[in-house]
Write an enzyme that holds these catalytic residues in place. Sequence first.
Site, mmCIF file in Angstrom:
data_model
loop_
_atom_site.group_PDB
_atom_site.id
_atom_site.type_symbol
_atom_site.label_atom_id
_atom_site.label_comp_id
_atom_site.label_asym_id
_atom_site.label_seq_id
_atom_site.Cartn_x
_atom_site.Cartn_y
_atom_site.Cartn_z
ATOM 1 N N ASP A 199 0.855 -1.191 0.000
ATOM 2 C CA ASP A 199 0.000 0.000 0.000
ATOM 3 C C ASP A 199 0.892 1.244 0.000
ATOM 4 O O ASP A 199 2.115 1.151 0.169
ATOM 5 C CB ASP A 199 -0.869 -0.059 1.271
ATOM 6 N N GLU A 235 2.561 4.995 -4.063
ATOM 7 C CA GLU A 235 2.526 5.892 -5.255
ATOM 8 C C GLU A 235 3.848 6.599 -5.476
ATOM 9 O O GLU A 235 4.147 6.884 -6.646
ATOM 10 C CB GLU A 235 1.383 6.899 -5.087
ATOM 11 N N ASP A 245 -8.928 3.949 -2.134
ATOM 12 C CA ASP A 245 -9.767 4.434 -1.027
ATOM 13 C C ASP A 245 -11.071 5.047 -1.529
ATOM 14 O O ASP A 245 -11.235 6.270 -1.589
ATOM 15 C CB ASP A 245 -8.979 5.433 -0.182
HETATM 16 C C1 GLC Z 1 -4.548 3.365 2.924
HETATM 17 C C2 GLC Z 1 -5.087 2.166 2.154
HETATM 18 C C3 GLC Z 1 -6.157 1.479 2.952
HETATM 19 C C4 GLC Z 1 -5.578 1.055 4.302
HETATM 20 C C5 GLC Z 1 -5.014 2.261 5.056
HETATM 21 C C6 GLC Z 1 -4.307 1.861 6.320
HETATM 22 O O1 GLC Z 1 -5.508 4.329 3.043
HETATM 23 O O2 GLC Z 1 -5.544 2.527 0.884
HETATM 24 O O3 GLC Z 1 -6.683 0.380 2.255
HETATM 25 O O4 GLC Z 1 -6.560 0.458 5.082
HETATM 26 O O5 GLC Z 1 -4.095 2.941 4.204
HETATM 27 O O6 GLC Z 1 -3.272 0.982 6.073
#
Ligand code: GLC
Length: 798
Positions: free
Chosen positions: A404, A407, A480
């Site tokens: 995650d 980017e 998200d």
């Molecule tokens: C980011 C991710 C989400 C995750 C969060 C905490 O917002 O896109 O899916 O739950 O981080 O890790």
Amino acid sequence: MQVETSSSKYGVKHYPDGIREWKKEGNYFSFYTSETTLEVRVIADKIIRFRYAAEGTFQRDFSYATSDTLEESPISFGIKEWEETFEIYTDALKVFIARDNLRLTITDTEGHVINQDEMGYHWQHYLLKGGKIQYCSKLIQEGERFYGLGDKPTELNLRGKRLENYGTDAYGFQKDTDPLYRNIPFYYGLHHGKGYGIFFDNTFRTIFDFGKERADVCSFWARGGEMNYYFIYGPELLDVARAYTTITGTPELPPLWALGYHQCRWSYYPDSRVREIAKEFRKRKIPCDVIYLDIDYMDGFRCFTWNKEWFPDPAGLIRDLAADGFKVVVIIDPGIKVDPEYAVYQEGLKNNYFCKRADGALMEGDVWPGKCVFPDFTNPVVRDWWSSLFKSLAEIGVRGVWNDMNEPAVFEMGTFPEDVRHDYDGEEVSHRKAHNIYGHLMSKATAAGMKKYLMPHRSFLITRSCYSGAQRWSSVWTGDNVSSWEHLWLASVQCQRLSVSGISFTGSDIGGFIGEPDGELFTRWIQLAVFHPLMRTHSASNETGFNQEPWSFGPEYEKVVTKFINLRYQLIPYSYSTFWQYATYGTPMLRPLAFVAQDDEATHNLTHEFMFGDNLLISHVSEKGMTEKKVYLPAGKWYYFWGDNLVTGKQEVTVKTPLDEMPLFVKAGAVLPQYPEMQYTQQVAITEMLLHVYYGEDVVRSILYEDAGDHYGYKNGQYNIIRFKQRSDKQQFYLKKQCFINYETAYSNYRIVLHGLPFAATTLLIDGKSTPLGKPAADGTISFVVPRNFELIQIVKS
Ligand code: GLC
């Protein structure tokens, strides 16, 4: 050289002048103008690569997108010299290159223009930042539609839009938010029934304008690098998709469990809560294969550590969950906490693995752990190190990883400043060139590590950011999103678009990540996600305490949600076979209707309907309180899944949509393999394979692919491919089977449930031998058992 007189803040635009010289070497041709060189490479009879060296010198020919196994296989090609053009031809295409200005006109062999340059290639000094802006402009053909570009949250047809690729942490994005997380510089054009694709393999920020600035011009450009694109001719859009996926690579088969239902939340903790959730699934008999651990399993968000208080015995937890049929996927972000006591930080620092700013200082920024540094995944040495870190996770039984924030996301700055330096596999570049492949290479290194340490098991990876080609090692989710009806529609469009952009293994956060869905929205979202290759519920309800599990909305909804998750599991042999087609031929698993009926203009702008695999047409319920829905069916005959009524296509039909149904159609002639109900994949041995067969009079082919669902034996031929062909008529039902069998299954018979037989019959012929046929069931289907090795089944009208 021709130079435009009016300058802009970027400097004057340079356009190529006349061709002075040309040469041919093997399958590529070079054309030299006073300043610019064009290289045309014939990769296959329908794939041509165009590269331009603005001032005569090409950059290193290097790509993070293309597959190592891409073979150049032009069947036959050559060049002709005309007065005004050069013509490079293959068995499928003619490329005309204007002697005066390098402009291209690409036609099919009959001379129909498929794609034509407007100003074609041109460039401009990027005065503010250095380097060159690389442009290409094309004429939009009459009636042309555009598709592709990854995860853009907008209508499927991109005509009239301008969009860009610069991976962005787009928390709570909305319709038309741009750019988003992924960077897929690949689009399709469709006009006069013919489709083609253009893959602009450039990792700088890329911009695509589909007639927004000038109604009849499509142009694309990058703020650096080279004009380097692959032109792919169809004319079938699905063939373009397959060729693009061949160029950028196909995935391995996932473990079968990854096609089950995934339950996620930010975050399930402590361990007792994780156990409770797992137990609840089994108690309520709601199938589930995967539970995720979001960031709170870690010690202060330090990657590759565990919070000792909440997860004192992760190996024990994972082992117990495994005994109950659950796999565990854990999140790993790129930000490494600045903490002199933390081993990963120490090691990375000592070995110079972290990204640096232009002045040599470490690139530091805040993410979940507070101040962090970030591995330079563009360095192969760093990728190897990163891969090695997964040993500890694999050893305690973690079967999948979730990458995650790659980017890369940084809290206050958004992302890295452009001056950050990257290795880029030995090239030493600034972040402007490396930004769009940062997450891509993080996920590549993660996948390599997990694969190595989980051997002989298959592993699973999901990433948020990536570049073209990441399908080789990862799945993605759409990011998200929000609990709203509009986002349900967006999830459908984004997954369809990702699928035709090479990334079929995709899904959205079911129910929405931000906010709280009501039972109806959650249920309708589950219904859509049954037909998404990745089916994962996720929510950010850590602060509100809101629950987003299948049972959270009361018994009425739980019942329907359970029914649909059961359907997901019943369809696994079909979805796995569809995955095999994707992994083998690059065929998208989700297909917008424009991709299956491109001659039918009525399909070109449809967004709320798609095919899942060859034989299922899905039109999900996309509005609150909807009691009926109009569904467009392409040509052919279709069975309504919930009642077997046969409907003729090329028309819109109205379908009732009670909460426990959604518009779902099966192509007449299809064979749909199904599993019995189960709580997790491979829980029960399949002792009789169920085949739902839908009587049809057109030739329709269906596939059943089988293997162990784990391990890599399939790569050595341990699999079965069973191909069915139905071509019945008013007097006779006719089902033929051909197969390659090299994997032993527990079953030796098929149970066939035949839908829609339009005549009465008393005998069944199995390879010519007759046996009596039983009476139809109350729902009109006829069921019978045949040995697995049958070749032909016939039922003749009595
Ligand atoms: C980011 C991710 C989400 C995750 C969060 C905490 O917002 O896109 O899916 O739950 O981080 O890790």
